[in-house]
Design a protein around this motif. Structure first.
Motif, PDB file in Angstrom:
ATOM      1  N   VAL A 188      43.335  76.832  -3.827  1.00 43.71           N
ATOM      2  CA  VAL A 188      42.482  76.435  -4.945  1.00 43.71           C
ATOM      3  C   VAL A 188      41.463  77.547  -5.145  1.00 43.71           C
ATOM      4  O   VAL A 188      40.596  77.777  -4.311  1.00 43.71           O
ATOM      5  CB  VAL A 188      41.777  75.089  -4.656  1.00 43.71           C
ATOM      6  N   LYS A 189      41.600  78.275  -6.263  1.00 50.87           N
ATOM      7  CA  LYS A 189      40.731  79.424  -6.517  1.00 50.87           C
ATOM      8  C   LYS A 189      39.390  79.000  -7.092  1.00 50.87           C
ATOM      9  O   LYS A 189      38.370  79.630  -6.866  1.00 50.87           O
ATOM     10  CB  LYS A 189      41.399  80.363  -7.540  1.00 50.87           C
ATOM     11  N   GLU A 190      39.435  77.948  -7.901  1.00 49.54           N
ATOM     12  CA  GLU A 190      38.247  77.594  -8.653  1.00 49.54           C
ATOM     13  C   GLU A 190      38.369  76.149  -9.117  1.00 49.54           C
ATOM     14  O   GLU A 190      39.470  75.678  -9.396  1.00 49.54           O
ATOM     15  CB  GLU A 190      38.185  78.522  -9.881  1.00 49.54           C
ATOM     16  N   VAL A 191      37.241  75.461  -9.188  1.00 49.69           N
ATOM     17  CA  VAL A 191      37.238  74.122  -9.764  1.00 49.69           C
ATOM     18  C   VAL A 191      36.298  74.155 -10.956  1.00 49.69           C
ATOM     19  O   VAL A 191      35.125  74.483 -10.828  1.00 49.69           O
ATOM     20  CB  VAL A 191      36.782  73.065  -8.731  1.00 49.69           C
ATOM     21  N   VAL A 192      36.839  73.887 -12.135  1.00 51.51           N
ATOM     22  CA  VAL A 192      36.042  73.932 -13.364  1.00 51.51           C
ATOM     23  C   VAL A 192      35.692  72.502 -13.760  1.00 51.51           C
ATOM     24  O   VAL A 192      36.568  71.725 -14.113  1.00 51.51           O
ATOM     25  CB  VAL A 192      36.847  74.611 -14.503  1.00 51.51           C
ATOM     26  N   GLN A 193      34.412  72.144 -13.657  1.00 51.33           N
ATOM     27  CA  GLN A 193      33.979  70.793 -14.036  1.00 51.33           C
ATOM     28  C   GLN A 193      33.834  70.750 -15.545  1.00 51.33           C
ATOM     29  O   GLN A 193      33.089  71.526 -16.121  1.00 51.33           O
ATOM     30  CB  GLN A 193      32.633  70.450 -13.375  1.00 51.33           C
ATOM     31  N   LYS A 194      34.558  69.844 -16.179  1.00 55.90           N
ATOM     32  CA  LYS A 194      34.482  69.758 -17.635  1.00 55.90           C
ATOM     33  C   LYS A 194      33.586  68.618 -18.075  1.00 55.90           C
ATOM     34  O   LYS A 194      32.917  68.701 -19.077  1.00 55.90           O
ATOM     35  CB  LYS A 194      35.875  69.527 -18.214  1.00 55.90           C
ATOM     36  N   SER A 195      33.647  67.531 -17.307  1.00 50.48           N
ATOM     37  CA  SER A 195      32.978  66.323 -17.792  1.00 50.48           C
ATOM     38  C   SER A 195      31.826  65.939 -16.871  1.00 50.48           C
ATOM     39  O   SER A 195      31.607  64.772 -16.612  1.00 50.48           O
ATOM     40  CB  SER A 195      33.988  65.188 -17.878  1.00 50.48           C
ATOM     41  N   ALA A 196      31.093  66.949 -16.383  1.00 48.55           N
ATOM     42  CA  ALA A 196      29.983  66.663 -15.477  1.00 48.55           C
ATOM     43  C   ALA A 196      29.003  65.707 -16.148  1.00 48.55           C
ATOM     44  O   ALA A 196      28.606  65.912 -17.289  1.00 48.55           O
ATOM     45  CB  ALA A 196      29.282  67.962 -15.093  1.00 48.55           C
ATOM     46  N   GLY A 197      28.665  64.649 -15.462  1.00 50.80           N
ATOM     47  CA  GLY A 197      27.671  63.720 -15.994  1.00 50.80           C
ATOM     48  C   GLY A 197      28.237  62.704 -16.967  1.00 50.80           C
ATOM     49  O   GLY A 197      27.591  61.735 -17.304  1.00 50.80           O
ATOM     50  N   ARG A 198      29.479  62.946 -17.422  1.00 47.61           N
ATOM     51  CA  ARG A 198      30.068  61.992 -18.363  1.00 47.61           C
ATOM     52  C   ARG A 198      30.815  60.900 -17.608  1.00 47.61           C
ATOM     53  O   ARG A 198      31.239  61.082 -16.480  1.00 47.61           O
ATOM     54  CB  ARG A 198      31.039  62.716 -19.299  1.00 47.61           C
ATOM     55  N   ILE A 199      31.002  59.773 -18.264  1.00 45.05           N
ATOM     56  CA  ILE A 199      31.746  58.684 -17.637  1.00 45.05           C
ATOM     57  C   ILE A 199      33.230  59.012 -17.730  1.00 45.05           C
ATOM     58  O   ILE A 199      33.729  59.327 -18.801  1.00 45.05           O
ATOM     59  CB  ILE A 199      31.452  57.336 -18.344  1.00 45.05           C
ATOM     60  N   GLU A 200      33.918  58.932 -16.597  1.00 47.24           N
ATOM     61  CA  GLU A 200      35.349  59.215 -16.574  1.00 47.24           C
ATOM     62  C   GLU A 200      36.118  58.106 -17.315  1.00 47.24           C
ATOM     63  O   GLU A 200      35.920  56.923 -17.057  1.00 47.24           O
ATOM     64  CB  GLU A 200      35.781  59.340 -15.104  1.00 47.24           C
ATOM     65  N   LEU A 201      36.991  58.558 -18.233  1.00 50.86           N
ATOM     66  CA  LEU A 201      37.745  57.618 -19.075  1.00 50.86           C
ATOM     67  C   LEU A 201      38.444  56.504 -18.288  1.00 50.86           C
ATOM     68  O   LEU A 201      38.343  55.338 -18.633  1.00 50.86           O
ATOM     69  CB  LEU A 201      38.827  58.385 -19.831  1.00 50.86           C
ATOM     70  N   THR A 202      39.164  56.911 -17.215  1.00 49.51           N
ATOM     71  CA  THR A 202      39.991  55.933 -16.513  1.00 49.51           C
ATOM     72  C   THR A 202      39.174  54.933 -15.702  1.00 49.51           C
ATOM     73  O   THR A 202      39.684  53.915 -15.294  1.00 49.51           O
ATOM     74  CB  THR A 202      40.987  56.632 -15.569  1.00 49.51           C
ATOM     75  N   GLU A 203      37.900  55.257 -15.446  1.00 49.51           N
ATOM     76  CA  GLU A 203      37.076  54.351 -14.633  1.00 49.51           C
ATOM     77  C   GLU A 203      36.039  53.606 -15.454  1.00 49.51           C
ATOM     78  O   GLU A 203      35.328  52.751 -14.925  1.00 49.51           O
ATOM     79  CB  GLU A 203      36.377  55.150 -13.526  1.00 49.51           C
ATOM     80  N   ALA A 204      35.949  53.926 -16.743  1.00 41.78           N
ATOM     81  CA  ALA A 204      34.891  53.342 -17.574  1.00 41.78           C
ATOM     82  C   ALA A 204      35.145  51.855 -17.821  1.00 41.78           C
ATOM     83  O   ALA A 204      36.279  51.427 -17.969  1.00 41.78           O
ATOM     84  CB  ALA A 204      34.823  54.083 -18.900  1.00 41.78           C
ATOM     85  N   ASP A 205      34.058  51.066 -17.877  1.00 40.44           N
ATOM     86  CA  ASP A 205      34.172  49.641 -18.193  1.00 40.44           C
ATOM     87  C   ASP A 205      34.426  49.437 -19.683  1.00 40.44           C
ATOM     88  O   ASP A 205      35.001  48.450 -20.104  1.00 40.44           O
ATOM     89  CB  ASP A 205      32.883  48.906 -17.818  1.00 40.44           C
ATOM     90  N   ILE A 206      33.912  50.380 -20.461  1.00 44.40           N
ATOM     91  CA  ILE A 206      34.101  50.308 -21.916  1.00 44.40           C
ATOM     92  C   ILE A 206      34.601  51.680 -22.407  1.00 44.40           C
ATOM     93  O   ILE A 206      34.098  52.713 -21.978  1.00 44.40           O
ATOM     94  CB  ILE A 206      32.777  49.947 -22.644  1.00 44.40           C
ATOM     95  N   VAL A 207      35.610  51.656 -23.262  1.00 45.89           N
ATOM     96  CA  VAL A 207      36.127  52.894 -23.838  1.00 45.89           C
ATOM     97  C   VAL A 207      36.124  52.756 -25.362  1.00 45.89           C
ATOM     98  O   VAL A 207      36.546  51.731 -25.903  1.00 45.89           O
ATOM     99  CB  VAL A 207      37.561  53.204 -23.338  1.00 45.89           C
ATOM    100  N   VAL A 208      35.620  53.785 -26.040  1.00 45.40           N
ATOM    101  CA  VAL A 208      35.624  53.836 -27.503  1.00 45.40           C
ATOM    102  C   VAL A 208      36.501  55.013 -27.902  1.00 45.40           C
ATOM    103  O   VAL A 208      36.229  56.145 -27.503  1.00 45.40           O
ATOM    104  CB  VAL A 208      34.195  54.058 -28.043  1.00 45.40           C
TER     105      VAL A 208
END
Lengths: 321, 252
Positions: free
Chosen positions: A186-206
């Motif tokens: 693993v050369k690098e981990v690029v965080q894209k959604s830092a601080g955002r609610i993860e879609l698959t774990e969210a209680d509500i999705v819009v």
């Protein structure tokens, strides 16, 4: 014959994923039938606090704490876990049906010679056989998949099983991990959604679709999501049009979500979209076309223009807080 | 560079699937190559084009009718097809991967591409099992791939973002959506495909036996149908819907 269940925990930088607590909940119920215990393995670097947190669910936690385990890799994880599992013996392994869980389950399947049931939405035991329920063919069919084997692996769909209750009696034990040479680095981990609610774990999705008419209007979907503490998703149509990143796509070639509340804005409800959200508990659809297929599965349908409706919905949501 | 592409031929996403007395019936379904496998095949063609030479060999395990899926990929531009013919569809990834691994050993490809999962049974296990059986590394859910100096540099999509992973070749790489835009077969491609070499081989010829494991599908049902929901007209009905979400559905 082994009867115990091992839950393999998942966390992001020490923050435990909700699906792990759901896996512990599912395991505890099944352990009663199997007559065994629930143990949890957690791997990472500097994760003693995470292990402590898991033990608050009343389970023995085995922690593999090593700098080489900082990022997930199927090689490091399986090198650490396989000898431990061979020494102790387990009947069943449960993890989340996340990119990490699915990847690890495939590798462990080979190395432990155990069958896997992925994206499981129902789990029980019948005379020692692990019987799972899993949607197939884009959710058009529900299959029963039974594993009458010495060992079996299950990945559970996030937001489908109840969270484990907290309980006394948990413990933490550190297990030394021996990590040898690695092929995949693993050369690098690029965080894209830092601080955002993860879609698959969210209680509500819009989610937004073609009905929002142009790329600039996706901001409205994000605003609606923010107003109610939801994650923002998208239909394939607007991902393919380049309006939104693929990581936001809900559907057969995107993510599968199972929230308490799913709000589909300007989405017609093609089968490939339904594949990714039809197990949501409550569905709200907003669409100008009263015959749109999405209304067939919506609990609450609003026949109206998305662009006129969303601002009013944001206002209503803001009144709630 | 010799690139193997593993494809699945299955009912397409719009296909009608029937359940008759607890058994699956796909006889009226339209079959096509699983979309993720199309990304895999397109990537193989792109790599060969950029290197100026190479061979793309497509592999499939399944009944006679799956030959159509292999021909579709030959029409798209693959060079050769290997069909491991079985009497019926195989739904056990252990068996499928044993067969594929045995066939791949005879071919010795430099790179193996596949879709990260099939859209039918949604398991996503076979590619990894093939890699494990061949003793080579794998990277699944790959949305960007660069081949250079005997290595593959892969962008792997995970929940929180992307991982950049480097593996030595040969390796098994599982394609995710976004890797590329698969081309459509041209008329010329379709004509040429008829003359491209396509071989058939049986599990017995590969010396592979069906696993004796006791993991199997024991039943199929339709999902519970939802009762008709409430439908409202006009944007202003949002007020009522939000009230119902709070007081009736109790989800907010």
């Amino acid at each position: 014959m082994a009867k115990d269940i091992l839950v393999i925990a998942e966390h992001r930088g020490g923050n435990l994923k909700k699906v792990t607590i759901e896996a512990i909940g599912a395991a505890k119920k099944l352990a009663v039938d199997l007559g065994g215990e629930v143990h949890v393995a957690v791997l990472g670097s500097g994760i003693q606090p995470t292990a402590k947190e898991i033990s608050s669910y009343g389970v023995p936690v085995f922690v593999f704490d090593d700098s080489k385990l900082e990022n997930y890799s199927y090689e490091t994880y399986s090198q650490a876990l396989v000898p431990f599992i061979e020494n102790r013996g387990y009947k069943l392994f449960i993890m989340g049906a996340t990119p990490t869980g699915r990847d690890l389950s495939a590798t462990l399947s080979s190395r432990l010679k155990a069958p896997v049931a992925t994206e499981v939405t129902g789990l029980k035991s019948e005379n020692g056989t692990i019987v799972t329920t899993r949607p197939i063919f884009a959710g058009k069919v529900i299959s029963t998949f039974a594993m009458d084997s010495d060992r079996a692996i299950v990945t559970i769909r996030p937001n489908t099983f109840e969270l484990s209750e907290k309980a006394d009696g948990g413990s933490v034990e550190t297990v030394p991990a021996t990590i040898g040479d690695l092929k995949a680095i693993v050369k690098e981990v690029v965080q894209k959604s830092a601080g955002r609610i993860e879609l698959t774990e969210a209680d509500i999705v819009v989610s937004g679709g073609r009905g929002i008419r142009e790329q600039g209007n996706y901001k409205m979907i994000e605003d609606l999501a923010e107003a109610i503490g939801a994650a923002a998703g998208a239909s394939r149509a607007i991902v393919d049009a380049g309006w939104v990143d693929h990581s936001n796509q809900v559907g057969q070639t995107g993510k599968t979500v199972s929230p308490k509340l799913y709000i589909a804005v300007g989405i017609s409800g093609a089968i490939q979209h339904l594949a990714g959200m039809s197990t949501s508990k409550v569905i709200v659809a907003i669409n100008t076309n009263p015959d749109a297929p999405i209304f067939k599965i919506a609990d609450y349908g609003i026949v109206a223009d998305a662009l006129q409706t969303v601002p009013l919905m944001i206002e209503e949501f803001k009144k709630l807080s | 560079m010799k690139i193997a592409v593993l494809i699945k031929y299955c009912p397409d996403s719009e296909a009608a699937i029937n359940v008759v007395s607890g058994k699956l019936d796909t006889s009226s379904a339209k079959f096509s190559v699983s979309p993720y496998d199309e990304y895999a095949c397109e990537e193989a063609l792109k790599i060969i084009e950029s290197q100026g030479s190479g061979e793309a060999v497509v592999f499939n395990v399944g009944p006679e009718k799956n030959g159509k899926g292999l021909r579709d990929e030959l029409a798209r531009g693959a060079d050769r097809a290997v069909h491991i013919v079985t009497e019926k569809e195989i739904t056990c990834p252990e068996f499928t991967s044993r067969l594929l691994a045995a066939a791949l050993k005879q071919e010795n490809p430099d790179l193996i591409l596949c879709g990260w999962k099939g859209i039918d049974y949604d398991l996503g296990i076979t590619g990894t099992k093939v890699a494990e059986k061949l003793g080579i590394p794998h990277v699944m859910v790959v949305s960007k791939l660069t081949i250079a100096d005997g290595k593959a540099i892969c962008t792997r999509q995970v929940d929180s973002g992307d991982e950049i992973i480097e593996v030595p070749l040969p390796a098994v790489i599982g394609a995710q959506k976004g890797l590329n835009e698969p081309r459509y077969p041209s008329l010329k491609g379709i004509m040429k495909a008829k003359k491209k070499p396509a071989s058939q081989i049986t599990p017995a010829q590969l010396g592979v036996e069906e696993p004796t494991g006791k993991a199997m599908y024991t039943g199929f049902t339709f999902p519970p149908s939802k009762s008709a929901g409430k439908k409202f007209e006009g944007p202003e009905s949002v007020v009522e819907v939000v009230r119902l979400l709070r007081e009736e559905a109790k989800v907010i």
